[in-house]
Design a protein around this motif. Structure first.
Motif, PDB file in Angstrom:
ATOM      1  N   LEU A  47       2.481 -85.393   0.063  1.00  5.81           N
ATOM      2  CA  LEU A  47       1.520 -86.297  -0.266  1.00  5.81           C
ATOM      3  C   LEU A  47       0.079 -85.791  -0.715  1.00  5.81           C
ATOM      4  CD1 LEU A  47       1.607 -88.509   3.150  1.00  5.81           C
ATOM      5  CD2 LEU A  47       2.377 -89.145   1.174  1.00  5.81           C
ATOM      6  N   PRO A  48      -0.470 -86.519  -1.687  1.00  7.18           N
ATOM      7  CA  PRO A  48      -1.539 -85.728  -2.328  1.00  7.18           C
ATOM      8  C   PRO A  48      -2.760 -86.243  -1.473  1.00  7.18           C
ATOM      9  CG  PRO A  48      -1.081 -87.648  -3.529  1.00  7.18           C
ATOM     10  CD  PRO A  48       0.171 -87.513  -2.523  1.00  7.18           C
ATOM     11  N   THR A  49      -2.977 -87.383  -0.902  1.00  5.91           N
ATOM     12  CA  THR A  49      -4.295 -87.881  -0.038  1.00  5.91           C
ATOM     13  C   THR A  49      -3.541 -88.272   1.174  1.00  5.91           C
ATOM     14  OG1 THR A  49      -5.097 -88.215  -2.099  1.00  5.91           O
ATOM     15  CG2 THR A  49      -5.943 -89.284   0.135  1.00  5.91           C
ATOM     16  N   LEU A  50      -4.267 -88.040   2.435  1.00  5.34           N
ATOM     17  CA  LEU A  50      -4.170 -88.363   3.675  1.00  5.34           C
ATOM     18  C   LEU A  50      -5.402 -88.909   4.219  1.00  5.34           C
ATOM     19  CD1 LEU A  50      -2.155 -88.824   6.251  1.00  5.34           C
ATOM     20  CD2 LEU A  50      -2.693 -86.528   6.803  1.00  5.34           C
ATOM     21  N   SER A  51      -5.371 -90.036   4.711  1.00  2.00           N
ATOM     22  CA  SER A  51      -6.545 -90.815   5.462  1.00  2.00           C
ATOM     23  C   SER A  51      -6.348 -91.074   6.920  1.00  2.00           C
ATOM     24  CB  SER A  51      -7.157 -92.070   4.703  1.00  2.00           C
ATOM     25  OG  SER A  51      -7.418 -91.696   3.356  1.00  2.00           O
ATOM     26  N   VAL A  52      -6.882 -90.624   7.668  1.00  2.00           N
ATOM     27  CA  VAL A  52      -6.776 -90.753   9.064  1.00  2.00           C
ATOM     28  C   VAL A  52      -8.370 -91.161   9.732  1.00  2.00           C
ATOM     29  CG1 VAL A  52      -4.990 -88.785   9.072  1.00  2.00           C
ATOM     30  CG2 VAL A  52      -7.576 -88.057   9.646  1.00  2.00           C
ATOM     31  N   GLN A  53      -8.276 -91.675  11.057  1.00  2.00           N
ATOM     32  CA  GLN A  53      -9.412 -92.022  11.514  1.00  2.00           C
ATOM     33  C   GLN A  53      -9.837 -90.859  12.288  1.00  2.00           C
ATOM     34  OE1 GLN A  53     -11.168 -95.131  11.660  1.00  2.00           O
ATOM     35  NE2 GLN A  53      -9.837 -95.776  10.125  1.00  2.00           N
ATOM     36  N   GLU A  54     -11.015 -90.898  12.539  1.00  7.63           N
ATOM     37  CA  GLU A  54     -11.694 -89.886  13.473  1.00  7.63           C
ATOM     38  C   GLU A  54     -11.237 -90.053  14.877  1.00  7.63           C
ATOM     39  OE1 GLU A  54     -15.898 -90.062  13.842  1.00  7.63           O
ATOM     40  OE2 GLU A  54     -16.311 -88.005  14.940  1.00  7.63           O
ATOM     41  N   GLY A  55     -10.767 -88.734  15.254  1.00  5.45           N
ATOM     42  CA  GLY A  55     -10.051 -88.697  16.590  1.00  5.45           C
ATOM     43  C   GLY A  55      -8.477 -88.682  16.818  1.00  5.45           C
ATOM     44  N   VAL A  63      -9.508 -80.245   1.261  1.00  2.24           N
ATOM     45  CA  VAL A  63      -8.042 -80.023   0.678  1.00  2.24           C
ATOM     46  C   VAL A  63      -7.247 -78.859   1.417  1.00  2.24           C
ATOM     47  CG1 VAL A  63      -6.748 -79.399  -1.184  1.00  2.24           C
ATOM     48  CG2 VAL A  63      -8.749 -80.617  -1.435  1.00  2.24           C
ATOM     49  N   TYR A  64      -6.231 -79.213   2.090  1.00  2.00           N
ATOM     50  CA  TYR A  64      -5.176 -78.378   2.548  1.00  2.00           C
ATOM     51  C   TYR A  64      -4.211 -77.771   1.645  1.00  2.00           C
ATOM     52  CZ  TYR A  64      -7.980 -79.641   6.771  1.00  2.00           C
ATOM     53  OH  TYR A  64      -8.943 -79.777   7.680  1.00  2.00           O
ATOM     54  N   PHE A  65      -3.994 -76.569   1.721  1.00  2.00           N
ATOM     55  CA  PHE A  65      -2.917 -76.100   0.966  1.00  2.00           C
ATOM     56  C   PHE A  65      -1.707 -75.081   1.631  1.00  2.00           C
ATOM     57  CE2 PHE A  65      -4.464 -76.289  -3.167  1.00  2.00           C
ATOM     58  CZ  PHE A  65      -5.950 -76.387  -3.161  1.00  2.00           C
ATOM     59  N   CYS A  66      -0.829 -75.294   1.641  1.00  2.00           N
ATOM     60  CA  CYS A  66       0.341 -74.336   2.251  1.00  2.00           C
ATOM     61  C   CYS A  66       0.534 -73.398   1.076  1.00  2.00           C
ATOM     62  CB  CYS A  66       1.450 -74.954   2.736  1.00  2.00           C
ATOM     63  SG  CYS A  66       2.440 -75.809   1.295  1.00  2.00           S
ATOM     64  N   THR A 120       0.144 -77.944  -4.693  1.00  2.00           N
ATOM     65  CA  THR A 120      -1.015 -78.339  -5.199  1.00  2.00           C
ATOM     66  C   THR A 120      -2.028 -78.985  -4.219  1.00  2.00           C
ATOM     67  OG1 THR A 120       0.556 -79.407  -6.720  1.00  2.00           O
ATOM     68  CG2 THR A 120      -1.685 -80.358  -6.565  1.00  2.00           C
ATOM     69  N   GLY A 121      -1.900 -79.081  -3.081  1.00  2.00           N
ATOM     70  CA  GLY A 121      -2.914 -79.511  -1.882  1.00  2.00           C
ATOM     71  C   GLY A 121      -2.785 -80.746  -1.608  1.00  2.00           C
ATOM     72  N   THR A 122      -3.175 -80.941  -0.379  1.00  2.00           N
ATOM     73  CA  THR A 122      -3.278 -82.475   0.111  1.00  2.00           C
ATOM     74  C   THR A 122      -4.787 -82.595   0.598  1.00  2.00           C
ATOM     75  OG1 THR A 122      -1.118 -82.586   1.259  1.00  2.00           O
ATOM     76  CG2 THR A 122      -2.806 -84.126   2.296  1.00  2.00           C
ATOM     77  N   GLN A 123      -5.390 -83.698  -0.114  1.00  2.00           N
ATOM     78  CA  GLN A 123      -6.672 -84.149   0.372  1.00  2.00           C
ATOM     79  C   GLN A 123      -6.725 -84.876   1.793  1.00  2.00           C
ATOM     80  OE1 GLN A 123     -10.001 -83.883  -1.564  1.00  2.00           O
ATOM     81  NE2 GLN A 123     -10.556 -84.203   0.528  1.00  2.00           N
ATOM     82  N   LEU A 124      -7.525 -84.446   2.774  1.00  2.00           N
ATOM     83  CA  LEU A 124      -7.430 -84.995   4.128  1.00  2.00           C
ATOM     84  C   LEU A 124      -8.732 -85.803   4.126  1.00  2.00           C
ATOM     85  CD1 LEU A 124      -6.642 -85.455   6.824  1.00  2.00           C
ATOM     86  CD2 LEU A 124      -7.596 -83.577   7.712  1.00  2.00           C
ATOM     87  N   LYS A 125      -8.831 -87.150   4.316  1.00  2.00           N
ATOM     88  CA  LYS A 125     -10.110 -87.645   4.347  1.00  2.00           C
ATOM     89  C   LYS A 125     -10.216 -88.276   5.806  1.00  2.00           C
ATOM     90  CE  LYS A 125     -10.116 -88.957  -0.696  1.00  2.00           C
ATOM     91  NZ  LYS A 125     -10.605 -90.241  -1.415  1.00  2.00           N
TER      92      LYS A 125
END
Lengths: 115, 115
Positions: free
Chosen positions: A8-16, A87-90, A107-112
């Motif tokens: 996934l290029p972008t991952l959105s999660v709620q705080e906590g 952005v998280y890269f493996c 390429t990386g995943t953008q965590l929001k």
């Protein structure tokens, strides 16, 4: 050929909430894998690594899982915080002839993190 | 400082000009790496230095790119006759030892823009 890719290029999660970032690799000859976090305008920051003879490793709020059968790597972040947004890269490590390490990055995943 | 230092942080130059990018690794680190990161992409390995050994230049994209490391410490990456496709962030990393799980520590990079 060797390649490291992310689902996934972008991952959105709620705080906590917990975050899970996935990574697939194709080169089974790699000896270990590394996760890096990169904030805007900064260089990648080492988070955690795992050797190929392990299937799990834990750090502070982070856990890396390695499944060599399906060539899959994941990074789990517990209780995600706004400061985790990045952005998280493996990266897959390969030993060079001279003994150094060559990292092949995905390429990386953008965590929001949403408040 | 204690981290990897790169200069300049930003460089804008005209196509055809030569540029030099500098990297000061962490004191005592014997291994030094250069990477290139294009917008929204992962990191591309360029070159690796380990002590007094011959560098691994396998990642350099063309003969316009060269790098040297003087006295086993500071490194300079030189791009001659720059082209627009050279525009990217150039990252330097160092590590304390070679082989095994030795994480690379990155600087914040030089953002190179070719007009």
């Amino acid at each position: 050929g060797e390649s490291v890719g992310l689902h996934l290029p972008t991952l959105s999660v709620q705080e906590g909430d917990n975050s899970i970032i996935n990574c697939a690799y194709s080169n089974s000859a790699s000896d270990y894998f590394i996760w890096y976090k990169q904030e805007s305008g900064k260089g990648p920051q080492f988070i955690i690594d795992i050797r190929s003879n392990m299937d799990k490793r834990q750090g502070q709020r982070v856990t890396v899982l390695l499944n060599k059968t399906v060539k899959h790597l994941s990074l789990q972040i517990a209780a995600t915080q706004p400061g985790d947004s990045a952005v998280y890269f493996c990266a897959e490590n390969k030993i060079l002839t001279g003994g150094g390490n060559k990292l092949t990055f995905g390429t990386g995943t953008q965590l929001k993190v949403e408040l | 400082g204690a981290g990897v230092s790169q200069s300049p942080s930003n460089k804008v130059t005209e196509k055809g000009k030569d540029v030099e990018l500098r990297c000061d690794p962490i004191s005592g680190h014997t291994a030094l790496y250069w990477y290139r990161q294009s917008l929204g992409q992962g990191l591309e390995f360029l070159i690796y230095f380990q002590g007094n050994s011959a560098p691994d230049k396998s990642g350099l994209p063309s003969d316009r790119f060269s790098a040297e490391r003087t006295g086993g410490s500071v490194s300079t990456l030189t791009i001659q006759r720059t082209q627009q496709e050279d525009s990217a962030v150039y990252l330097c990393a160092s590590s304390s030892r070679t082989g095994g799980s030795q994480p690379q520590h990155f600087g914040d990079g030089t953002r190179l823009s070719i007009l």
